[in-house]
Design a protein around this motif. Structure first.
Motif, short mmCIF file in Angstrom:
data_model
loop_
_atom_site.label_atom_id
_atom_site.label_comp_id
_atom_site.label_asym_id
_atom_site.label_seq_id
_atom_site.Cartn_x
_atom_site.Cartn_y
_atom_site.Cartn_z
N LEU A 203 0.87 -1.32 0.18
CA LEU A 203 -0.53 0.26 0.13
C LEU A 203 1.03 1.40 0.11
CD1 LEU A 203 -3.47 -0.82 2.97
CD2 LEU A 203 -2.90 -0.66 0.31
N PHE A 204 2.19 1.14 0.48
CA PHE A 204 2.71 2.44 0.84
C PHE A 204 3.85 2.19 -0.43
CE2 PHE A 204 1.67 1.00 4.81
CZ PHE A 204 2.21 2.62 5.14
N GLN A 205 3.28 1.68 -1.99
CA GLN A 205 4.47 1.47 -3.24
C GLN A 205 3.83 2.50 -4.31
OE1 GLN A 205 4.30 -2.06 -4.32
NE2 GLN A 205 5.97 -2.89 -3.08
N SER A 206 2.66 3.93 -3.61
CA SER A 206 2.40 4.66 -4.57
C SER A 206 1.58 5.68 -4.22
CB SER A 206 1.43 3.86 -6.10
OG SER A 206 0.17 3.76 -5.73
N ASP A 207 1.18 6.45 -4.53
CA ASP A 207 0.13 8.13 -4.12
C ASP A 207 -1.21 7.53 -3.64
OD1 ASP A 207 2.13 9.58 -2.91
OD2 ASP A 207 2.02 10.34 -5.20
N VAL A 208 -1.36 6.36 -4.84
CA VAL A 208 -2.83 5.96 -5.64
C VAL A 208 -3.29 4.96 -4.20
CG1 VAL A 208 -4.04 4.62 -6.98
CG2 VAL A 208 -2.28 5.99 -7.57
N THR A 209 -2.19 3.94 -3.51
CA THR A 209 -3.30 3.09 -2.39
C THR A 209 -2.47 3.56 -1.04
OG1 THR A 209 -1.11 2.11 -3.25
CG2 THR A 209 -2.93 1.56 -3.90
N LEU A 210 -1.45 4.11 -1.23
CA LEU A 210 -1.15 5.22 0.06
C LEU A 210 -2.43 5.90 0.81
CD1 LEU A 210 1.95 6.22 1.78
CD2 LEU A 210 0.32 8.27 0.91
N PRO A 211 -2.13 4.35 2.39
CA PRO A 211 -3.40 5.28 3.19
C PRO A 211 -3.63 6.49 3.93
CG PRO A 211 -1.93 3.38 4.10
CD PRO A 211 -0.96 3.86 3.41
N LYS A 212 -5.03 6.72 3.89
CA LYS A 212 -5.15 8.12 3.78
C LYS A 212 -6.37 7.84 4.75
CE LYS A 212 -5.88 8.79 -0.35
NZ LYS A 212 -5.25 8.43 -0.97
N ASP A 213 -6.34 9.02 5.87
CA ASP A 213 -7.64 9.38 7.26
C ASP A 213 -8.30 10.22 7.01
OD1 ASP A 213 -10.02 9.36 9.45
OD2 ASP A 213 -9.18 6.82 9.10
N ALA A 214 -8.96 10.87 6.78
CA ALA A 214 -9.55 11.78 6.85
C ALA A 214 -10.00 12.53 8.49
CB ALA A 214 -10.63 12.42 6.19
N GLY A 215 -9.62 11.43 9.21
CA GLY A 215 -9.90 11.79 10.95
C GLY A 215 -11.48 12.09 10.79
N TRP A 216 -12.38 12.00 10.12
CA TRP A 216 -13.77 11.66 10.20
C TRP A 216 -14.66 11.63 11.06
CZ3 TRP A 216 -15.28 16.61 8.47
CH2 TRP A 216 -16.73 16.80 8.25
N ILE A 217 -14.11 10.75 11.48
CA ILE A 217 -14.93 10.34 12.49
C ILE A 217 -15.53 10.89 13.90
CG2 ILE A 217 -13.13 9.08 14.18
CD1 ILE A 217 -16.04 7.16 13.65
N ALA A 218 -14.48 11.76 14.20
CA ALA A 218 -14.95 12.48 15.81
C ALA A 218 -16.45 13.27 15.29
CB ALA A 218 -14.33 13.69 15.81
N PRO A 219 -16.54 14.08 13.88
CA PRO A 219 -17.42 14.67 13.91
C PRO A 219 -18.08 14.25 13.21
CG PRO A 219 -15.65 15.18 11.87
CD PRO A 219 -14.99 14.43 13.04
N LEU A 220 -18.29 12.81 12.89
CA LEU A 220 -19.40 11.97 12.06
C LEU A 220 -20.17 10.83 14.20
CD1 LEU A 220 -19.35 9.01 9.52
CD2 LEU A 220 -19.54 8.62 12.11
#
Length: 231
Positions: A203-220
């Motif tokens: 998953l760390f081999q390209s920007d496409v699959t790089l783990p990304k989390d918006a941290g939206w759980i708190a406002p949700l």
């Protein structure tokens, strides 16, 4: 007084421990039931909010506990409860309200941190047009929601219905595991490694699959807790 009914859909020996991830996020008093293992509340009307979780079970199965939960969800919707379904719970709400043909097995699983497009202004997911990211891991999906009964609120490049809200009801189905951050998601991928699961390192081999989390759980979760049931 607000009180949450927590429906844990984890089956026996499930690799996903729903309570572990969700319990720290529950602000209101709550009661937790392992429904797949036969635990059920005696009275749904005692609760203002319901959260129904992910599971390794297939949404197309017809296990007795699934049939019982379908009826519970229908009752809760009719009573105006605030309901949030995550992953399997998202699919179960769709099955409960729109029928068995509203869900299906995907041709290939969706696993990772895709770009999630917000399709409509929503109390839980924010403004339309935004792109957020969150962990997804699902072999099944919601494939149909009637436009006159539900609003599409989220999709990904490979899943057309990643989130929906019932019209005129405080009821949401959301496919992503927003309760699991990047570290938790990567640990889970190690736990379930196999033929269809991408290797954590890959998953760390390209920007496409790089783990990304918006941290939206708190406002949700703030919006979920703040929403009042319908009278």
């Amino acid at each position: 007084m607000k009180r949450i009914l927590f429906l844990d859909n984890a089956v026996a020996d499930d690799t996903y421990n729903a309570a572990q991830y969700w319990k720290p996020l529950l602000v209101h008093p709550h009661d937790m039931f392992s429904v797949a293992l036969g635990e059920w509340p005696s009275d749904v009307s005692a609760y203002s909010h319901i959260l129904t979780t992910g599971s390794s079970a297939c949404i197309l199965d017809n296990a007795d506990w699934m049939q019982t939960e379908v009826e519970l969800v229908r009752t809760a919707v009719s009573q105006g409860k605030v309901i949030l379904g995550s992953c399997f719970g998202h699919q179960l709400i769709a099955r409960s309200m729109f029928g068995l043909d509203a869900v299906r097995v995907r041709q290939t699983p969706e696993i990772g941190w895709p770009d999630i497009e917000i399709m409509a202004d929503d109390a839980l997911l924010g403004k339309a047009g935004r792109i957020i990211n969150g962990f997804v891991f699902h072999y099944d999906e919601v494939c149909r929601i009637p436009e006159d009964r539900a609003t599409l609120i989220a999709r990904s490049p490979v899943c057309d219905i990643l989130g929906f809200k019932l019209k005129d009801k405080p009821v949401w189905g959301i496919q992503p595991h927003s309760e699991m951050g990047i570290v938790e998601g990567l640990k889970y991928l190690d736990l379930v490694s196999g033929e269809h699961t991408p290797a954590r390192q890959a998953l760390f081999q390209s920007d496409v699959t790089l783990p990304k989390d918006a941290g939206w759980i708190a406002p949700l979760m703030k919006a979920f807790h703040d929403t009042s049931p319908m009278k």
